[in-house]
Design an enzyme around this catalytic site. Structure first.
Site, PDB file in Angstrom:
ATOM      1  N   PRO A   1       3.257  21.573 -13.542  1.00  0.00           N
ATOM      2  CA  PRO A   1       3.332  22.336 -13.460  1.00  0.00           C
ATOM      3  C   PRO A   1       3.813  23.808 -14.295  1.00  0.00           C
ATOM      4  O   PRO A   1       3.880  25.093 -14.134  1.00  0.00           O
ATOM      5  CB  PRO A   1       3.478  22.792 -11.867  1.00  0.00           C
ATOM      6  CG  PRO A   1       4.202  21.699 -11.085  1.00  0.00           C
ATOM      7  CD  PRO A   1       4.395  20.253 -12.586  1.00  0.00           C
TER       8      PRO A   1
ATOM      9  N   GLU B   1       6.675  13.435  -7.763  1.00  0.00           N
ATOM     10  CA  GLU B   1       7.883  15.102  -7.896  1.00  0.00           C
ATOM     11  C   GLU B   1       7.672  15.406  -9.049  1.00  0.00           C
ATOM     12  O   GLU B   1       8.500  16.630  -8.917  1.00  0.00           O
ATOM     13  CB  GLU B   1       9.099  15.162  -6.773  1.00  0.00           C
ATOM     14  CG  GLU B   1       8.849  15.327  -5.481  1.00  0.00           C
ATOM     15  CD  GLU B   1       7.860  16.008  -5.008  1.00  0.00           C
ATOM     16  OE1 GLU B   1       8.117  17.275  -5.448  1.00  0.00           O
ATOM     17  OE2 GLU B   1       6.599  16.341  -4.444  1.00  0.00           O
TER      18      GLU B   1
ATOM     19  N   ARG C   1     -11.994  19.614 -29.559  1.00  0.00           N
ATOM     20  CA  ARG C   1     -13.155  20.046 -29.434  1.00  0.00           C
ATOM     21  C   ARG C   1     -12.769  21.084 -31.081  1.00  0.00           C
ATOM     22  O   ARG C   1     -13.551  21.142 -32.222  1.00  0.00           O
ATOM     23  CB  ARG C   1     -14.519  20.956 -29.112  1.00  0.00           C
ATOM     24  CG  ARG C   1     -13.258  21.670 -28.364  1.00  0.00           C
ATOM     25  CD  ARG C   1     -13.849  21.834 -26.843  1.00  0.00           C
ATOM     26  NE  ARG C   1     -15.402  23.011 -26.983  1.00  0.00           N
ATOM     27  CZ  ARG C   1     -15.531  23.991 -27.041  1.00  0.00           C
ATOM     28  NH1 ARG C   1     -14.079  25.097 -27.632  1.00  0.00           N
ATOM     29  NH2 ARG C   1     -16.403  24.502 -27.700  1.00  0.00           N
TER      30      ARG C   1
ATOM     31  N   ASP D   1     -15.735  30.392 -30.188  1.00  0.00           N
ATOM     32  CA  ASP D   1     -15.541  30.128 -28.056  1.00  0.00           C
ATOM     33  C   ASP D   1     -15.075  31.521 -27.653  1.00  0.00           C
ATOM     34  O   ASP D   1     -14.708  32.283 -28.333  1.00  0.00           O
ATOM     35  CB  ASP D   1     -14.956  29.085 -28.100  1.00  0.00           C
ATOM     36  CG  ASP D   1     -14.779  27.918 -28.721  1.00  0.00           C
ATOM     37  OD1 ASP D   1     -16.569  28.000 -28.041  1.00  0.00           O
ATOM     38  OD2 ASP D   1     -14.367  26.515 -28.985  1.00  0.00           O
TER      39      ASP D   1
HETATM   40  N1  ADE Z   1       1.021  17.962 -13.355  1.00  0.00           N
HETATM   41  C1  ADE Z   1       1.163  18.629 -11.614  1.00  0.00           C
HETATM   42  N2  ADE Z   1       0.776  19.483 -11.398  1.00  0.00           N
HETATM   43  C2  ADE Z   1       0.117  20.232 -13.621  1.00  0.00           C
HETATM   44  C3  ADE Z   1       0.349  21.316 -13.582  1.00  0.00           C
HETATM   45  N3  ADE Z   1      -0.586  22.067 -12.821  1.00  0.00           N
HETATM   46  N4  ADE Z   1      -0.248  21.112 -15.228  1.00  0.00           N
HETATM   47  C4  ADE Z   1       0.096  20.763 -15.190  1.00  0.00           C
HETATM   48  N5  ADE Z   1       0.751  19.126 -15.332  1.00  0.00           N
HETATM   49  C5  ADE Z   1       0.849  18.703 -14.373  1.00  0.00           C
END
Ligand code: ADE
Length: 246
Positions: A91, A118, A156, A171
């Protein structure tokens, strides 16, 4: 193009990789996508791949040993030309957008590493010279859905995967201006009192092109003003038509 996926849940990719566009591209030999089970590289009696973070804190981290061993095994496969660009799905990574998707689609090979728990021990990134990519500002329980998003968006753009190369070129977010696509219409010409804009049925291609450019600019401008409170943004009434398409 070759894409290797390092994951504790290879079965999550089964339907995704055999369905529609990707299934066809794999069968045609345009795309070679291979999930690899990280558990096969676990060591010890308990086949452990994760452990508690030093210094305390919640959850578990993927240990460097199994992840690095798995990626190195995947990279040493003599059937692939390049070692590949190694990407950890996290994330906190670089946000995925169409410019990054285009960059990735130009690579001969990607190695996507899906996290769980985590996250990753920091030495994994360092040892592998990996980069991190995020698909958005929210936390998934694992990197697998993020890897699928990356693969779908990248595949794609690989020549031959889409039937019509124009559909990728036109696109949203493509081209120098990175405009969002404006509204589009199909049959019928009238649906529940909503008419297809006259210009689109005029046969005047210059007018149609101009109208589309204007609509794209307007859609891009409207989308950019997301500082407005929720519900305040008036959605174009084309929404209803789009949702009701056959
Ligand atoms: N793993 C957990 N959350 C994620 C996210 N938002 N983007 C990529 N991998 C992740």
């Amino acid at each position: 193009m070759r894409i290797d996926i390092v994951t504790l849940f290879p079965e999550m990719f089964e339907g995704f990789l055999t369905g529609s566009l990707l299934g066809d591209a794999r069968e045609a030999g345009i795309l070679d996508v291979r999930p690899r089970n990280l558990r096969d590289f676990a060591t010890g009696r308990h086949r452990q791949v994760d452990d508690r973070p030093f210094g305390g804190g919640p959850g578990m981290l993927l240990m460097p040993g199994p992840v690095v061993a798995c990626v190195e095994a995947v990279q040493s496969d003599p059937s692939a030309a390049a070692p590949g660009r190694v990407i950890l799905l996290t994330p906190g990574g670089r946000p995925l957008d169409q410019a990054l998707v285009e960059e990735l689609a130009a690579e001969p090979r990607l190695v996507l590493v899906c996290g769980r728990y985590e996250g990753f021990d920091a030495r994994i990134r360092e040892t592998l010279g990996a980069e991190e990519i995020s698909i958005g500002d929210y936390v998934l329980s694992g990197g697998e859905p993020a890897a699928m998003v990356v693969i779908d968006a990248v595949a794609r753009l690989v020549p031959g995967v889409l039937g019509d190369e124009r559909s990728a070129r036109d696109d949203s977010f493509s081209g120098a201006e990175r405009l969002v696509e404006g509204p589009q219409y199909t049959r019928p010409r009238e649906f529940r009192g909503l008419e297809v804009p006259e210009v689109l049925t005029s046969g005047d291609h210059r007018r149609i092109a101009r109208w589309r450019r204007e609509q794209a600019a307007e859609a891009t401008r409207r989308r950019g003003s997301d500082a407005e409170p929720r519900g305040a943004t008036s959605q174009p009434d084309t929404r209803q038509t789009e949702r009701s398409m056959p």
